[in-house]
Write a protein that holds these residues in place. Sequence first.
Motif, PDB file in Angstrom:
ATOM      1  N   LEU A 126      -7.805 -32.395  23.871  1.00 50.35           N
ATOM      2  CA  LEU A 126      -7.800 -33.255  22.687  1.00 50.35           C
ATOM      3  C   LEU A 126      -8.382 -34.644  22.978  1.00 50.35           C
ATOM      4  O   LEU A 126      -8.763 -35.351  22.050  1.00 50.35           O
ATOM      5  N   LEU A 127      -8.464 -35.017  24.230  1.00 50.45           N
ATOM      6  CA  LEU A 127      -9.133 -36.256  24.617  1.00 50.45           C
ATOM      7  C   LEU A 127     -10.640 -36.038  24.747  1.00 50.45           C
ATOM      8  O   LEU A 127     -11.437 -36.928  24.443  1.00 50.45           O
ATOM      9  N   THR A 128     -11.020 -34.836  25.144  1.00 43.65           N
ATOM     10  CA  THR A 128     -12.431 -34.515  25.359  1.00 43.65           C
ATOM     11  C   THR A 128     -13.179 -34.267  24.050  1.00 43.65           C
ATOM     12  O   THR A 128     -14.353 -34.645  23.931  1.00 43.65           O
ATOM     13  N   VAL A 129     -12.540 -33.643  23.071  1.00 45.93           N
ATOM     14  CA  VAL A 129     -13.218 -33.297  21.815  1.00 45.93           C
ATOM     15  C   VAL A 129     -13.807 -34.526  21.118  1.00 45.93           C
ATOM     16  O   VAL A 129     -14.984 -34.507  20.746  1.00 45.93           O
ATOM     17  N   PRO A 130     -13.067 -35.618  20.917  1.00 45.12           N
ATOM     18  CA  PRO A 130     -13.682 -36.788  20.266  1.00 45.12           C
ATOM     19  C   PRO A 130     -14.833 -37.392  21.070  1.00 45.12           C
ATOM     20  O   PRO A 130     -15.812 -37.855  20.488  1.00 45.12           O
ATOM     21  N   ILE A 131     -14.719 -37.359  22.403  1.00 44.96           N
ATOM     22  CA  ILE A 131     -15.794 -37.907  23.228  1.00 44.96           C
ATOM     23  C   ILE A 131     -17.058 -37.066  23.069  1.00 44.96           C
ATOM     24  O   ILE A 131     -18.158 -37.599  22.896  1.00 44.96           O
ATOM     25  N   CYS A 132     -16.906 -35.741  23.112  1.00 44.36           N
ATOM     26  CA  CYS A 132     -18.072 -34.852  22.937  1.00 44.36           C
ATOM     27  C   CYS A 132     -18.671 -35.002  21.541  1.00 44.36           C
ATOM     28  O   CYS A 132     -19.903 -35.039  21.394  1.00 44.36           O
ATOM     29  N   LEU A 133     -17.826 -35.093  20.530  1.00 47.53           N
ATOM     30  CA  LEU A 133     -18.327 -35.269  19.169  1.00 47.53           C
ATOM     31  C   LEU A 133     -19.063 -36.595  19.034  1.00 47.53           C
ATOM     32  O   LEU A 133     -20.107 -36.676  18.380  1.00 47.53           O
ATOM     33  N   PHE A 134     -18.549 -37.638  19.663  1.00 53.84           N
ATOM     34  CA  PHE A 134     -19.237 -38.926  19.667  1.00 53.84           C
ATOM     35  C   PHE A 134     -20.611 -38.810  20.310  1.00 53.84           C
ATOM     36  O   PHE A 134     -21.608 -39.323  19.785  1.00 53.84           O
TER      37      PHE A 134
END
Length: 186
Positions: A126-134
């Motif tokens: 859940l920390l990685t998903v926003p970073i990848c989407l960004f």
Amino acid sequence: MNNGSKKSRRRRSSSLLYQEPLESMEHLSDQSAIPNLNANWVNAKGAWAIHIVLIVALKIFFSAVPGMQRDTSWTLTNITYMFGSYLMFHWVQGIPFEFNAGAYDNLNMWEQMDNGEQFTPTKKFLLTVPICLFLVSTHYTHYDLTYFTLNVMALFGVIIPKLPWSHRLRVRFLSGHPDDRYLDEQ
């Protein structure tokens, strides 16, 4: 509560930051008595996939809007996902069920997940998903400064509450101090 006792109570600092105190022994025993159905679903099969499905659905929705440019649709997908993620995991406190005597009333969902442990596989995902989407949305907006600024602000708004140093830290500028809300209810 009468006005006399409210006036005699010493006011706390009017700071925007509030550190939520640790649970009492009663709350800890209530939390360990029954599994937390509100936060345990994030470890179930398919729970990780729903984030990818939501992002794809948002992208399809925003791309289907007539006249919407690709960079705008990626930025709106990013901002919408980040806003929904913040609301779900960091803004709403407590649980919608009444079977645990209010043991989780002062915790948001991020703090309830995995019994508050940091850096579990689910929390890493859940920390990685926003970073990848960004990163994807920044790439497809061709690193335009306006879109980049919007995307990075949305990213920081979701990543900062997930970091260990912000565990139980509340930033409250729209609502009063939690002790004031408690006194108003009595």
